[in-house]
Design an enzyme around this catalytic site. Structure first.
Site: not given
Length: 239
Positions: A60, A117
Site C-alpha cells: 500500500s 500510511k
C-alpha cells in the site's frame, strides 16, 4: 548436630570451602537473575516508549516502503505503552501533513491491526478527491511520492476531519485500504513514525503476515544462503 561439629573440627578447611562454594553458587544465580531482569526491563522500556521494529506486509505504500522492508519506528513523543498489552498513553507530538505514520487501524473486527500510511488530512481539514487528485480545503495537494498518476475515475468526499482525528492514505492508491474505506484515525491510535530501514528482503507478501513464523524463519535463512534476496541498497535508508 554433634556430627556437624565433629566434621568441622576434623576437616575445617573442607567444610569452609563447601560453605564458600554454596555462597558463591547462590550469588551467581542471583546475579544472573538480576542481569536478565534488567535486560527485560530495558527491553520493555525501549519497546514501550522509544522504538519498535516493524515489517511491511503489503504494497500500500510502494514505492516509499516495499513489502519486506524492516523498519525502526520511533515512538518518542507520540505514544507510550506496556508491550504486548493494550495499555498505552498518547504523548505530546502530533502527525504533520504528508508524514508517514504507524497507527492502530480503527478496525475492531480485525483486532485493531497496525497500519503504515501517510497523513493526508489534519483535524479540521476538508478532504475531497476529484479525478484522483486530493484537495485539502479546496487546494490541490502535490504528491510526488505517488508511484502512479491519479485515477481519473476516482471521486470521493468531501470529508470533514473531526477534531483529534486524522485522514490516512497509502501512496499506492490503487492498492491501499485506508481512510477512504474505514474512516478517520483517532489521535490515541498513533504509534509513531519510521526512522530507518534496517533490513529489506524480497519475499512474497504472505511471508510477512502475522502468524507465518515458519515461513519467516525460512525466508531469513534463505537470505543468509542467497544474499541476493536482500535489497542491499535499501539498508539504512533514513526517512
Amino acid at each position: 548436630m554433634k556430627a556437624d561439629v565433629d566434621a568441622e573440627a576434623v576437616f575445617p578447611e573442607k567444610v569452609q570451602q563447601e560453605k564458600i562454594e554454596r555462597v558463591t553458587t547462590g550469588d551467581r544465580i542471583w546475579h544472573e537473575v538480576m542481569s536478565w531482569f534488567w535486560v527485560i526491563l530495558a527491553f520493555l522500556f525501549i519497546e514501550g516508549t522509544l522504538v519498535q521494529a516493524r515489517v511491511i506486509p503489503s504494497g500500500s505504500m510502494e514505492h516509499t516502503v516495499l513489502i519486506g522492508d524492516h523498519l525502526i519506528v520511533s515512538r518518542i513523543g507520540y505514544d507510550a505503552g506496556i508491550p504486548f498489552t493494550n495499555v498505552h498513553v498518547p504523548l505530546w507530538r502530533n502527525p504533520k501533513r504528508q508524514q508517514i505514520i504507524v497507527f492502530r487501524a480503527p478496525l475492531p473486527e480485525q483486532g485493531f491491526p497496525d497500519f503504515i500510511k501517510r497523513t493526508i488530512g489534519l483535524p479540521g481539514d476538508t478532504i475531497e478527491i476529484k479525478h484522483g487528485i486530493v484537495y485539502i480545503n479546496g487546494n490541490a495537494l502535490a504528491e510526488p511520492y505517488r508511484p502512479d498518476p491519479p485515477n481519473p475515475q476516482e471521486n470521493r468526499g468531501p470529508y470533514k476531519v473531526p477534531a483529534g482525528d486524522y485522514f490516512m492514505m497509502g501512496d499506492n492508491r490503487e492498492n491501499s485500504y485506508d481512510s477512504r474505506y474505514w474512516g478517520f484515525v483517532p489521535r490515541e491510535n498513533i504509534i509513531g513514525t519510521p526512522l530507518m530501514i534496517y533490513m529489506s528482503i524480497d519475499a512474497p507478501e504472505d511471508v510477512w503476515e502475522p502468524g507465518h513464523v515458519g515461513e519467516r524463519f525460512e525466508t531469513y535463512l534463505n537470505a543468509i544462503i542467497h544474499p541476493g534476496e536482500v535489497r542491499w541498497r535499501r539498508l539504512f535508508h533514513i526517512f
